[in-house]
Design a protein around this motif. Structure first.
Motif, PDB file in Angstrom:
ATOM      1  N   ARG A 136       0.902  -1.249   0.092  1.00  0.00           N
ATOM      2  CA  ARG A 136      -0.118   0.071  -0.146  1.00  0.00           C
ATOM      3  C   ARG A 136       0.919   1.317   0.081  1.00  0.00           C
ATOM      4  N   ALA A 139       2.539   1.622  -3.210  1.00  0.00           N
ATOM      5  CA  ALA A 139       1.664   2.261  -4.435  1.00  0.00           C
ATOM      6  C   ALA A 139       1.412   3.714  -3.815  1.00  0.00           C
ATOM      7  N   ARG A 140       1.253   3.957  -2.775  1.00  0.00           N
ATOM      8  CA  ARG A 140       1.103   5.415  -2.450  1.00  0.00           C
ATOM      9  C   ARG A 140       2.236   6.265  -3.154  1.00  0.00           C
ATOM     10  N   LEU A 143       2.201   6.595  -7.045  1.00  0.00           N
ATOM     11  CA  LEU A 143       0.989   6.817  -7.713  1.00  0.00           C
ATOM     12  C   LEU A 143       1.225   8.206  -8.547  1.00  0.00           C
ATOM     13  N   SER A 171      -0.084   0.304 -13.795  1.00  0.00           N
ATOM     14  CA  SER A 171      -0.435   0.252 -12.300  1.00  0.00           C
ATOM     15  C   SER A 171       1.079   0.072 -11.594  1.00  0.00           C
ATOM     16  N   TYR A 222      -6.488   2.175  -9.807  1.00  0.00           N
ATOM     17  CA  TYR A 222      -4.971   2.933  -9.331  1.00  0.00           C
ATOM     18  C   TYR A 222      -4.433   3.618 -10.657  1.00  0.00           C
TER      19      TYR A 222
END
Length: 409
Positions: A136, A139-140, A143, A171, A222
């Motif tokens: 998580r 990914a944060r 982004l 992604s 995402y």
């Protein structure tokens, strides 16, 4: 010109080598329906440009490691004459503002790091809590980053000299980790371990299939958020306003009805093209791109072709040369050229100069010479699609030539 032919009962658009066709036939042998688009070429387990439909199953390898890779384009309120004197400076600003390359983090103050997707229940489908939080946070941080390989940010002018911004990426580490994790779980190996390269067909009625489907769709959300943030950030850099958004995945799976039955349609390097559905399709760093749509209100013959294509079309021009063929082989220790590449820096630069394209980053493995010509590929799809706008590239920004990115498609 014959638009479509049959290869062992499978509809095929365009011309392809024997290896690509063999790979398609192998995948199709375990599916309900299949098709190959005109930009197809040999891929990982399933050919790029392939479309395969399953009954209540999804292919991890078919969706691929770059889950939800796709294209987004924004038509702005700007005209060419407004930005033409500043193209070099704008190219520099895009390259310095947007993050390109391996595993980069988005440092912009307005990066969407608190988007609601980070609270989506789908994160719970990751079996290990520690891995769940680590992914998580990765990914944060990623982004709104673009990555490398064939991923890009472009500025275009259309036939009316209206300015468009186009982006291509997926992604990032999120999709790569999800695909790798389920490839391992399918083989009864722990999440995070390296499994063999297999198709990994998951039954959506199973717990494993449901978990993958949830995380695949999370990666899709995402990717959409990331592409739209990047495209809008570039519009902001140009000083324009958004008038129209065209946005699609081309590495993904959808639940759709075909021939009166619900199927799971996996498109790997292929774009959905239902009648009236718009898409942005790029060529190469030195070629025009297009905004197209599935032909609306088709005649019976065209409708039959659309159905045979599983309402899909190309996602780009398609490679005709591998990265190794383009770059050659170099001894990393000595720097000695062991095998010369088929593309030279001079040839790439000459092509771009003739087209008037300003390039930032990019490498010989993405040179126009390694791709088919997009008009020929589009012609091979016949009347299944129609081109709405032709986009001439003004600025192309990619990762640097020496950037390696494990998340590229």
């Amino acid at each position: 010109m014959k638009i479509m032919r049959w290869e062992k009962g499978i509809p095929v658009f365009g011309q392809h080598d024997a290896q690509t066709l063999s790979q398609l036939c192998d995948v199709a042998s375990r599916a309900e329906k299949a098709a190959l688009m005109a930009d197809g070429h040999l891929g990982y387990i399933m050919p790029v440009g392939g479309v395969v439909a399953y009954r209540n199953k999804v292919s991890v390898a078919g969706v691929g490691f770059d889950i939800a890779c796709g294209n987004a384009a924004i038509r702005t309120d700007l005209k060419l004459e407004q930005i033409q004197p500043h193209l070099e400076a704008l190219a520099d600003e895009i390259a310095s503002t947007i993050s390109f390359g391996i595993g980069r983090s988005n440092k912009s103050d307005d990066a969407p790091i608190h988007h609601p997707l980070f609270e989506d229940p789908a994160w719970e489908a990751i079996p290990d809590k520690g891995e769940q939080e680590a992914l998580r946070e990765k990914a944060r941080a990623q982004l709104g980053t673009v990555g490398s390989g064939n991923h890009y940010v472009d500025v275009f002018a259309d036939e009316q000299n209206r300015i468009w911004v186009g982006v291509h990426f997926g992604s990032r580490g999120l999709g790569h980790t999800v695909a790798s994790g389920f490839m391992a779980l399918f083989q009864n190996r722990p999440w995070g371990s390296r499994g063999a390269e297999v198709e990994a067909l998951l039954d959506l009625s199973s717990e494993l299939g449901q978990a993958y489907w949830a995380l695949m769709n999370l990666a899709g959300r995402y990717a959409y958020v990331g592409r739209e943030w990047v495209a809008r950030k570039v519009v902001q850099i140009l000083g324009g306003r958004e008038l129209e958004l065209v946005h699609n995945h081309h590495n993904f799976a959808w639940k759709e009805f075909h021939g009166g039955q619900e199927l799971i349609v996996v498109r790997k390097g292929a774009t959905p093209a239902f009648p009236g559905q718009k898409s942005f399709v790029g060529g190469s760093m030195g070629d025009d791109a297009v905004i197209l749509q599935g032909t609306p209100d088709p005649d019976p013959e065209t409708r039959a072709l659309q159905e045979a294509a599983l309402f899909s079309t190309v996602h780009g021009a398609g490679r005709v040369m591998s990265r190794r063929q383009a770059l050659g082989k170099v001894d990393r220790k000595t720097g000695k050229i062991l095998q010369p590449g088929q593309v030279t820096q001079e040839a790439m630069e000459k092509w771009l100069q003739q087209k008037g394209v300003i390039l930032r980053g990019g490498g010989l493995d993405e040179s126009p010479q390694v791709y088919r010509r997009l008009p020929e590929v589009l012609e091979a799809q016949g009347k299944t699609i129609e081109v709405l706008h032709t986009l001439r590239p003004l600025i192309v920004v990619m990762a640097g030539a020496n950037e390696f990115d494990p998340y590229k498609d």
